[in-house]
Design a protein around this motif. Sequence first.
Motif, PDB file in Angstrom:
ATOM      1  N   ALA A 220      19.316 -12.046  25.540  1.00  0.00           N
ATOM      2  CA  ALA A 220      20.441 -11.246  24.523  1.00  0.00           C
ATOM      3  C   ALA A 220      21.707 -12.160  24.362  1.00  0.00           C
ATOM      4  O   ALA A 220      21.768 -12.931  25.345  1.00  0.00           O
TER       5      ALA A 220
ATOM      6  N   ASP B 130      22.001  -7.917  18.034  1.00  0.00           N
ATOM      7  CA  ASP B 130      20.793  -7.870  18.952  1.00  0.00           C
ATOM      8  C   ASP B 130      20.449  -6.362  18.920  1.00  0.00           C
ATOM      9  O   ASP B 130      19.194  -5.858  19.023  1.00  0.00           O
TER      10      ASP B 130
ATOM     11  N   THR C 272      21.554  -3.770  27.067  1.00  0.00           N
ATOM     12  CA  THR C 272      22.919  -4.768  27.262  1.00  0.00           C
ATOM     13  C   THR C 272      22.796  -6.026  27.075  1.00  0.00           C
ATOM     14  O   THR C 272      21.596  -6.683  27.050  1.00  0.00           O
ATOM     15  N   GLY C 273      23.902  -6.770  26.912  1.00  0.00           N
ATOM     16  CA  GLY C 273      24.085  -8.277  27.199  1.00  0.00           C
ATOM     17  C   GLY C 273      23.604  -8.845  28.302  1.00  0.00           C
ATOM     18  O   GLY C 273      23.608  -7.937  29.526  1.00  0.00           O
TER      19      GLY C 273
ATOM     20  N   THR D 269      27.816  -6.162  24.093  1.00  0.00           N
ATOM     21  CA  THR D 269      26.378  -6.508  23.437  1.00  0.00           C
ATOM     22  C   THR D 269      26.534  -6.725  22.049  1.00  0.00           C
ATOM     23  O   THR D 269      27.591  -5.696  21.504  1.00  0.00           O
ATOM     24  N   THR D 270      26.014  -7.439  21.111  1.00  0.00           N
ATOM     25  CA  THR D 270      26.063  -7.715  19.816  1.00  0.00           C
ATOM     26  C   THR D 270      25.493  -6.543  18.869  1.00  0.00           C
ATOM     27  O   THR D 270      24.374  -6.166  19.388  1.00  0.00           O
TER      28      THR D 270
ATOM     29  N   GLY E 277      25.397 -13.690  24.903  1.00  0.00           N
ATOM     30  CA  GLY E 277      26.341 -13.271  25.690  1.00  0.00           C
ATOM     31  C   GLY E 277      27.704 -12.983  24.816  1.00  0.00           C
ATOM     32  O   GLY E 277      27.819 -13.617  23.957  1.00  0.00           O
TER      33      GLY E 277
END
Length: 283
Positions: free
Chosen positions: A272, A174, A196-197, A170-171, A274
């Motif tokens: 979100a 985000d 989460t991503g 996850t970035t 990837g």
Amino acid sequence: MIIVTGANGQLGRAVVERLLARVPAERIGVSVREPARAKDLAERGVRVRQADFTDAASLAHAFDGAAKVLVVSTDAAGEACVAQHRTAVEAAAKAGADRIYYTSHLGVSPSSLFLPMRDHAATEVALRDSGVPFTSLRNGFYAATVPMLLGQALHTGELAAPADGPVSWTTHADLAAATALALTEDGFDGPTPPLTGPEAVDLAGVADIVTRLTGREIRRVVVADADYRAGLLANGLPEWRADLLLGMFAASRRGEFATVDPALATLLGRPAAGLASFLKAVL
């Protein structure tokens, strides 16, 4: 006032930037160890105060007037980490904060094979014991970890690491956006769903993504835990850090970071990011 700790760090600074787009600067305060590094925030009207999680008095000053406090988890580990978090939570409660926010993790568990997850679990206990309403942001594993795990793969053609399992990378971007939304809109109470991503990817999948992005074949090579640890020590990594890293692989093998949840995308109002899009931007 919304107080953000660790505002000189990657996540904390990104959260502040997102907040500045949502609320007036005078409603934002930051707690940092080195105020000089936050000079630009002060110039934009953010209240900057020096504080350290090991110094309760400094936190009392930094948290003065707080309605909401975001406690960004530190980079310590074990008892030192939990003690620092507990000090910050207690300081926020004493300052009269209406709600305490904490950057936890989707893998939080007192029985995790990865030490930071046990630290998060202990911190969540401190939050419950504080008597103050809290929101524990159960963030996905930072995608920024992946370039570190790649090591010399782009030069050697081999992504060599211990056996692993899928991780919902996850970035920071985000998670920062989601955190700013949580701080400015009434929503989550207690632990959030996993943020989460969109997918869980193991290192074999990482190697495939990097191969596609770079046009160079990257082969996933599984290394025995003991051999990997020996290599880390030979390169000067302290034993405790080597063991910490091995715990991450062991936990991923057990599926501790494999959860994928739509909560982050729902909160953001968009998909979100990837792992492939993140790596495309950084490789």
